[in-house]
Design a protein around this motif. Structure first.
Motif, PDB file in Angstrom:
ATOM      1  N   LYS A  36       0.882  -1.175   0.000  1.00 40.61           N
ATOM      2  CA  LYS A  36       0.000   0.000   0.000  1.00 40.61           C
ATOM      3  C   LYS A  36       0.912   1.216   0.000  1.00 40.61           C
ATOM      4  CE  LYS A  36      -3.029   3.241   1.254  1.00 40.61           C
ATOM      5  NZ  LYS A  36      -2.243   4.467   1.061  1.00 40.61           N
ATOM      6  N   ASN A  37       0.874   1.995  -1.067  1.00 42.43           N
ATOM      7  CA  ASN A  37       1.859   3.074  -1.262  1.00 42.43           C
ATOM      8  C   ASN A  37       3.259   2.490  -1.058  1.00 42.43           C
ATOM      9  OD1 ASN A  37      -0.559   4.422  -1.190  1.00 42.43           O
ATOM     10  ND2 ASN A  37       0.180   6.130   0.024  1.00 42.43           N
ATOM     11  N   THR A  38       3.437   1.283  -1.558  1.00 43.03           N
ATOM     12  CA  THR A  38       4.680   0.495  -1.551  1.00 43.03           C
ATOM     13  C   THR A  38       4.981  -0.224  -0.216  1.00 43.03           C
ATOM     14  OG1 THR A  38       6.367   2.121  -0.877  1.00 43.03           O
ATOM     15  CG2 THR A  38       5.728   2.153  -3.212  1.00 43.03           C
ATOM     16  N   VAL A  97      -4.299  -1.921 -11.740  1.00 45.25           N
ATOM     17  CA  VAL A  97      -3.313  -1.434 -10.763  1.00 45.25           C
ATOM     18  C   VAL A  97      -3.234   0.086 -10.899  1.00 45.25           C
ATOM     19  CG1 VAL A  97      -1.859  -3.479 -10.530  1.00 45.25           C
ATOM     20  CG2 VAL A  97      -1.452  -1.922 -12.444  1.00 45.25           C
ATOM     21  N   ASN A  98      -2.997   0.764  -9.770  1.00 43.73           N
ATOM     22  CA  ASN A  98      -2.862   2.223  -9.818  1.00 43.73           C
ATOM     23  C   ASN A  98      -1.398   2.611  -9.647  1.00 43.73           C
ATOM     24  OD1 ASN A  98      -2.839   1.450  -7.083  1.00 43.73           O
ATOM     25  ND2 ASN A  98      -3.676   3.394  -6.414  1.00 43.73           N
ATOM     26  N   ASN A  99      -1.093   3.812 -10.053  1.00 45.80           N
ATOM     27  CA  ASN A  99       0.313   4.206 -10.116  1.00 45.80           C
ATOM     28  C   ASN A  99       0.568   5.584  -9.524  1.00 45.80           C
ATOM     29  OD1 ASN A  99       2.487   5.532 -12.580  1.00 45.80           O
ATOM     30  ND2 ASN A  99       3.084   4.104 -10.995  1.00 45.80           N
ATOM     31  N   PRO A 155      -3.344   5.879 -13.768  1.00 44.27           N
ATOM     32  CA  PRO A 155      -2.601   6.932 -13.059  1.00 44.27           C
ATOM     33  C   PRO A 155      -3.385   7.563 -11.906  1.00 44.27           C
ATOM     34  CG  PRO A 155      -3.572   7.829 -15.066  1.00 44.27           C
ATOM     35  CD  PRO A 155      -3.972   6.370 -15.015  1.00 44.27           C
ATOM     36  N   ASP A 156      -2.697   7.827 -10.800  1.00 45.85           N
ATOM     37  CA  ASP A 156      -3.244   8.632  -9.701  1.00 45.85           C
ATOM     38  C   ASP A 156      -2.651  10.027  -9.886  1.00 45.85           C
ATOM     39  OD1 ASP A 156      -4.331   6.299  -8.751  1.00 45.85           O
ATOM     40  OD2 ASP A 156      -2.882   6.032  -7.124  1.00 45.85           O
ATOM     41  N   ILE A 157      -3.478  11.022 -10.119  1.00 47.90           N
ATOM     42  CA  ILE A 157      -2.912  12.330 -10.491  1.00 47.90           C
ATOM     43  C   ILE A 157      -3.050  13.337  -9.350  1.00 47.90           C
ATOM     44  CG2 ILE A 157      -2.852  14.154 -12.223  1.00 47.90           C
ATOM     45  CD1 ILE A 157      -3.873  12.267 -14.278  1.00 47.90           C
ATOM     46  N   PRO A 170      -1.295  19.214   1.175  1.00 46.23           N
ATOM     47  CA  PRO A 170      -1.292  19.916  -0.109  1.00 46.23           C
ATOM     48  C   PRO A 170      -1.549  19.037  -1.335  1.00 46.23           C
ATOM     49  CG  PRO A 170       0.957  19.530   0.566  1.00 46.23           C
ATOM     50  CD  PRO A 170       0.082  18.948   1.636  1.00 46.23           C
ATOM     51  N   LEU A 171      -1.770  17.727  -1.143  1.00 43.55           N
ATOM     52  CA  LEU A 171      -2.104  16.919  -2.325  1.00 43.55           C
ATOM     53  C   LEU A 171      -3.481  17.278  -2.843  1.00 43.55           C
ATOM     54  CD1 LEU A 171      -0.925  13.276  -1.582  1.00 43.55           C
ATOM     55  CD2 LEU A 171       0.248  15.100  -2.784  1.00 43.55           C
ATOM     56  N   GLY A 172      -4.356  17.598  -1.909  1.00 43.72           N
ATOM     57  CA  GLY A 172      -5.724  17.922  -2.288  1.00 43.72           C
ATOM     58  C   GLY A 172      -6.179  19.190  -1.600  1.00 43.72           C
TER      59      GLY A 172
HETATM   60  C1  DGJ Z   1      -2.118   7.850  -3.102  1.00 46.47           C
HETATM   61  C2  DGJ Z   1      -2.584   6.590  -2.429  1.00 46.47           C
HETATM   62  O1  DGJ Z   1      -2.911   5.634  -3.393  1.00 46.47           O
HETATM   63  C3  DGJ Z   1      -3.778   6.863  -1.531  1.00 46.47           C
HETATM   64  O2  DGJ Z   1      -4.151   5.688  -0.880  1.00 46.47           O
HETATM   65  C4  DGJ Z   1      -3.430   7.969  -0.550  1.00 46.47           C
HETATM   66  O3  DGJ Z   1      -2.424   7.549   0.318  1.00 46.47           O
HETATM   67  C5  DGJ Z   1      -3.013   9.195  -1.336  1.00 46.47           C
HETATM   68  N1  DGJ Z   1      -1.879   8.901  -2.168  1.00 46.47           N
HETATM   69  C6  DGJ Z   1      -2.618  10.355  -0.461  1.00 46.47           C
HETATM   70  O4  DGJ Z   1      -3.682  10.844   0.244  1.00 46.47           O
END
Ligand code: DGJ
Length: 559
Positions: free
Chosen positions: A131-133, A283-285, A326-328, A390-392
């Motif tokens: 999960k997040n590596t 899979v997400n990235n 992609p996770d943007i 600051p990610l969101g």
């Molecule tokens: C990307 C991850 O996939 C999410 O689970 C989460 O940790 C976000 N980053 C950050 O909020």
């Protein structure tokens, strides 16, 4: 839902009730089983079939720790305000198998039941080995048993935080838990199709270490690159056509070897899960910079994840994974668009499992839906009062959710039509760029010109003395999505933008003009219901879309 489907579902729910008291697995009517959620492809475009028809996920992903029955109470009100049709939500290994071999699916059952009550679909995020590596969502019996579940090692034998993709026991245990989960979902949901997709692991790869250097990894690193990888992944540098990883991929060898190891591990899990219950899987990235010139890994992204340059390796090693997604989390308009370009491919459907939930991301809904994505989800959509800045967004609660909610509210009544048009290649989208410049869309025989920060009356330059700018445009937040539904007809949805449409076909001396500009919506039977016709000031200077997205059905004509 049309009437026929409605009746069918009522009939099936009765059937489910009738069968749910039986211990044995319910018998699935053939038609319902054939209508399993699935990804289909035609002419390089993709759609997600749900209940036998294209579906677009107007998604919302909850915060990481909202995967408990009690926490769901703060999820549903946000989902309702968001008008989402799909919720992306974790199922953690630690919560279903806290004690080895003893599975507890009570959370999954609550989730399924409540999702149905709220009439939303689910995408389940399997937080397993990575999960997040990291291994933080594995049960404690995994986390702290380094002998049985080994972590990666660096060149000096120092143990990394990240579980090794060569841990045979880890793979066996993760696979067992995932298969148990798929089996449970099958038993509880195959008649409902509440769960429409599975994410296998979460943002995999490794930070700070390019690959595993443990003795067993070293042995494999010296072996030849498998043919499937050679067939899919061209080396960025011209070296040997075959041979060891170093011989073929040079300075990229460590990253690509690690990618292959992780992708193969995920493949085992996905394959076993799909053998039990065949749902689409992805899979997400966590991205590498889409604009930086290609270069070997230098600790600037998670090595081994499905970064855009490594998608080919996932395609080679993990055929049971449908999509690398992609996770943007960069709202920069050039980067955002470049990422979409990198991930939307003939062999890879576009889907955004995560993007920032801040106001700067709202405009991208139109771009992504216009590009025919299977769906997207802003991240952190619930009312647990955790801000993802600051990610969101700095904001939580309704002020964070509502800007997205307004867009979903406009799309929801025509979600099935939109998905169908997208699959037919009829949809287009733009998001206001950071430079705020005009953008054009080439439609079939027509051209749309989209401009931003305009007042609703008059053209730019008509009132040189006016320096004021329209309210709410201090950040770029305009966007427009268009579907060309027939030769001269368009569905237009957007916000904070002005749209003009001009003839772009062969010029025979004629001029184009608006025929009808109807504001309205599609009803439940798929019939267009006009609410009013725009004319006069509302069309003389283009179609001015405000902060409240509306749906326009536009017919153009020539004289
Ligand atoms: C990307 C991850 O996939 C999410 O689970 C989460 O940790 C976000 N980053 C950050 O909020």
């Amino acid at each position: 839902m049309n009437n026929v489907t409605g009746h069918l579902l009522t009939f099936l729910s009765v059937l489910t009730l009738a069968t749910s008291s039986l211990a044995a697995e319910p018998t699935v009517p053939a038609a319902r089983a054939a209508n399993q959620p699935q990804l289909i492809q035609k002419d390089g475009r993709y759609t997600l079939m749900v209940d036998g028809a294209p579906f677009v996920m107007l998604g919302a992903q909850v915060h990481n720790s909202s995967n408990y029955p009690e926490a769901l109470k703060k999820v549903w009100p946000a989902i309702q305000d968001m008008h989402a049709n799909t919720v992306e939500i974790p199922v953690a290994w630690e919560q279903i198998e806290a004690v080895e071999g003893k599975f507890d699916f009570s959370y999954v059952d609550t989730l399924l039941e409540q999702a149905r009550q709220h009439k939303v679909r689910l995408v389940l995020l399997w937080f397993g080995t990575w999960k997040n590596t990291g291994p933080q969502y594995t049960p404690e019996w995994v986390k702290f048993n380094n002998q049985r579940f080994p972590r990666m090692m660096d060149k000096n034998g120092k143990v990394s935080y990240c579980l090794s993709p060569f841990g045979e026991e880890t793979l066996k245990a993760d696979k067992k838990a995932f298969v148990a989960l798929m089996n449970h979902i099958k038993n509880r949901d195959q008649l409902h199709h509440t769960v429409i997709m599975m994410q296998v692991e979460n943002e995999v790869g490794t930070y700070g270490l390019v690959r595993d250097f443990s003795p067993q990894a070293q042995v494999r690193f010296k072996q030849d690159v498998p043919q499937a990888v050679l067939d899919h992944k061209k080396s960025p540098v011209a070296l040997a056509a075959k041979g060891s990883w170093s011989e073929v991929y040079g300075d990229y060898a460590d990253q690509y070897f690690h990618t292959y190891a992780i992708a193969s591990y995920i493949e085992e899990i996905a394959k076993a899960g799909r053998a039990v219950y065949d749902l689409p899987m992805y899979v997400n990235n966590s991205l590498r910079d889409p604009l930086e010139p290609m270069a070997p890994w230098k600790d600037n992204f998670a090595s081994g994840g499905p970064t855009y340059d490594a998608i080919d390796i996932y395609k080679a090693a993990a055929p049971h994974i449908d999509i690398a997604a992609p996770d943007i989390y960069s709202a920069d308009s050039n980067k955002f668009k470049a990422t979409l370009d990198r991930f939307q491919r003939q062999d890879n459907a576009l889907m955004l499992p995560e993007m920032g939930n801040a106001a700067e991301y709202v405009r991208y809904a139109y771009l992504v839906l216009g590009r025919g994505a299977l769906g997207f989800s802003p991240f952190g959509i619930d009312y647990t009062e955790y801000s993802n800045f600051p990610l969101g967004s700095k904001m939580t609660g309704k002020p964070m959710v509502e800007p997205f909610g307004k867009i979903y509210a406009a799309f929801r009544p025509m979600e099935r039509q939109w998905a169908q048009w997208a699959f037919e290649g009829r949809t287009y989208g733009v998001a206001e760029n950071d430079a705020r410049t005009d953008q054009t869309i080439s439609l079939k025989n027509w051209k749309a010109t989209i401009s931003f920060r305009e007042w609703q009356f008059g053209d730019k330059g008509m009132f040189p003395g006016i320096k004021d700018l329209p309210e709410h445009t201090d950040i770029p937040n305009g966007g427009v999505a268009i579907a060309q539904i027939s030769n001269n007809e368009f569905i237009i949805v957007g916000q904070y933008a002005r749209v003009r449409i001009d003839w772009a076909g062969a010029n025979d001396g004629k001029t184009s003009m608006w025929g009808r500009v109807e504001e309205g919506h599609y009803d439940a039977s798929g019939k267009w219901i006009m609410e009013r016709n725009w004319n006069g000031d509302q069309t003389d200077y283009g179609l001015n879309l405000t902060g409240t997205p509306v749906v326009l059905k536009v017919r153009m004509g020539m004289y």
